[in-house]
Scaffold this active site. Structure first.
Site, short mmCIF file in Angstrom:
data_model
loop_
_atom_site.label_atom_id
_atom_site.label_comp_id
_atom_site.label_asym_id
_atom_site.label_seq_id
_atom_site.Cartn_x
_atom_site.Cartn_y
_atom_site.Cartn_z
N HIS A 128 0.87 -1.19 0.00
CA HIS A 128 0.00 0.00 0.00
C HIS A 128 0.91 1.24 0.00
O HIS A 128 2.03 1.18 0.52
CB HIS A 128 -0.85 -0.04 1.27
CG HIS A 128 -1.86 1.04 1.41
ND1 HIS A 128 -1.56 2.29 1.89
CD2 HIS A 128 -3.19 1.07 1.13
CE1 HIS A 128 -2.65 3.03 1.91
NE2 HIS A 128 -3.66 2.31 1.46
N ASP A 201 3.54 -4.46 7.82
CA ASP A 201 2.29 -3.71 7.71
C ASP A 201 1.15 -4.72 7.94
O ASP A 201 0.87 -5.55 7.07
CB ASP A 201 2.21 -3.08 6.31
CG ASP A 201 0.87 -2.41 6.04
OD1 ASP A 201 -0.07 -2.60 6.84
OD2 ASP A 201 0.77 -1.71 5.02
N GLN A 204 -4.02 -5.30 6.91
CA GLN A 204 -5.02 -6.21 6.32
C GLN A 204 -4.96 -7.61 6.92
O GLN A 204 -5.70 -8.49 6.48
CB GLN A 204 -4.85 -6.30 4.79
CG GLN A 204 -5.09 -5.01 4.06
CD GLN A 204 -6.54 -4.51 4.10
OE1 GLN A 204 -7.44 -5.21 4.57
NE2 GLN A 204 -6.76 -3.30 3.62
N LYS A 227 -10.05 -0.77 10.63
CA LYS A 227 -10.29 -1.93 9.75
C LYS A 227 -10.63 -3.17 10.57
O LYS A 227 -10.90 -4.23 10.03
CB LYS A 227 -9.06 -2.21 8.90
CG LYS A 227 -8.72 -1.09 7.91
CD LYS A 227 -7.58 -1.52 7.03
CE LYS A 227 -6.91 -0.38 6.32
NZ LYS A 227 -7.68 0.20 5.23
N CYS A 367 -4.84 2.39 -3.63
CA CYS A 367 -3.59 2.92 -3.05
C CYS A 367 -2.44 1.93 -3.22
O CYS A 367 -1.58 1.82 -2.34
CB CYS A 367 -3.75 3.29 -1.58
SG CYS A 367 -4.95 4.58 -1.32
#
Ligand code: 7TS
Length: 419
Positions: A128, A201, A204, A227, A367
């Protein structure tokens, strides 16, 4: 196969999310844009209300009853989150506004103190922008360079080549487009052997599977609250204490200092050294409640449910001629999202038609422009799932896509029109 969540359990979960119970364009809302942001359970919404209605006060400052309660709830949220990710300690859990801020914190603080000309940051094509741009900025200032781990044709990660110059591996746990779940432990072992550190990261992954930052071997792990059923502007940077202790502060101001005099300052202990100014108190408390909510259902159950749903969605999508799915087709290897293109229909047109059927999906580059360019794609459509989604909702998406085909199938194709 018996689904991990039966219809009754699923209905109970859905009842916890007030926003799901509405019509959009005269159709029941089907919310499949969870990778952008998830919906919030009542417990989280009430926690925000409760803070503002009963004990709104600043944290770590006052000695009055409201301030003490606010501080207690804020720190309790940190403790819950630390347990949820199996952090080294609560000192290693820093509240941020989300993944973007967490990664920027590392880039500014660790990056500027540790990188020099010729050093390498190893990353992937599936990041991202928030795990790309801060590193581009850092490279422009320090003369460090970006290298990338290649992609296999199925959208999984090729074996990383880590050089003696690699100082940092910045990698997503789960791609927000391909869905690929990356083998973080293997990458971390290889990186550590070469003397590099690893920033993961987790934006997700953490909403969808159990996370143990120590078992993953992550030196830094960044994620967003919004999220994972938490409020917007909540998030975490987890970092190993050893690294955080040695890093200079990111932002300067109140709370991050121990002492300020006429000429300078000394820094506060962890984690406060990295929490300058009044934090997002209600949001942090809300994130603690979100974590408690997810924990109560069980992350392994959530992962299993979403895996079943993703496999079902992948299989149903593949029944449509001209569908192209990006990333691994085996739900075992992907998180709960599917990005796709459908013939020559522009993904924005797909999303518009889906919306008319009450189905919320996202279209665009998500993104992740370098990934789309790497795959020679302008845009994709994406359906992304959460714990409360159902097979019937996947069916609604398929019906909407068939309608889109009816509408656009007879028209000049997007390609013929030159976009
Ligand atoms: N990293 C990944 C892998 C993401 O998917 C996102 C947001 C971020 C970082 C940034 O998170 P933020 O909370 O700091 O903004 N991804 C998306 C998406 O896929 N659609 O909308 C936002």
């Amino acid at each position: 196969m018996v689904p991990v969540l039966d219809a009754v359990e699923l209905e109970e979960i859905r009842d916890d999310f007030p926003v799901l119970h509405q019509q959009v364009h005269g159709k029941p809302l089907v919310y499949l844009d969870n990778a952008a942001t998830s919906q919030k359970p009542r417990a989280v919404i009430e926690a925000l209300n409760d803070y503002y209605q009963r004990y709104n006060a600043n944290v770590h400052r006052g000695i009055h009853a409201l301030a003490e309660r606010a501080t207690r709830e804020y720190e309790r949220a940190r403790e819950r989150i630390a347990r949820f990710i199996n952090a080294e300690s609560i000192r290693s859990v820093i509240f941020t506004r989300g993944t973007t801020e967490a990664i920027n914190l590392v880039a500014y603080s660790w990056g500027r103190a540790n990188l020099k000309k010729g050093d390498e940051i190893l990353t992937t094509w599936m990041e991202h922008h928030s795990n790309i741009v801060p590193w581009y900025q850092l490279c422009a200032e320090t003369g460090a360079v970006i290298k990338r781990i290649e992609l296999n044709p199925d959208g999984t990660l090729a074996t990383p080549v880590i050089s003696p110059r690699t100082k940092l591996v910045a990698i997503t746990h789960c791609s927000n487009v391909l869905g690929t779940i990356n083998p973080i432990r293997q990458v971390a072992d290889a990186a550590h052997k070469a003397g590099a550190i690893v920033l993961v990261d987790g934006a997700q992954s953490i909403p969808h599977m159990a996370i143990d930052v120590q078992a993953l071997g992550a030196d830094f792990f960044a994620f967003s609250g919004h999220k994972m059923c938490g409020p917007t502007a909540s998030g975490i940077l987890y970092g190993k204490e050893r690294l955080l202790d040695a890093m200079p502060p990111f932002l300067g101001g109140g709370e991050m200092i121990r002492e300020v005099n006429g000429t300078g300052f000394t820094t506060n202990d962890l984690p406060y050294k990295f929490e300058a100014g009044t934090p997002n108190i209600a949001e942090a408390i809300g994130l603690g409640v979100a974590v408690e909510y997810l924990d109560r259902i069980g992350m392994d159950k959530i992962r299993q449910h979403e895996k079943e749903l993703t496999q079902y969605a992948t299989d149903r999508l593949r029944e449509l001629v001209e569908i192209q799915i990006y990333g691994p087709l085996d739900a075992e290897k992907r998180g709960g999202l599917v990005a796709f293109t459908f013939g020559d229909i522009h993904p924005h047109d797909l999303a518009t038609i889906a919306d008319q059927h009450g189905v919320a999906i996202r279209a665009g580059h998500h993104c992740a422009m370098p990934l789309h360019k790497h795959l020679n794609l302008g845009a994709t459509a994406r359906a992304s799932f959460a714990l409360y989604n159902t097979r019937q909702e996947v069916d609604a998406l398929i019906r909407a896509l068939k309608e889109a085909k009816k509408v656009f199938g007879a028209c000049p194709t997007a390609r013929q029109m030159g976009y």
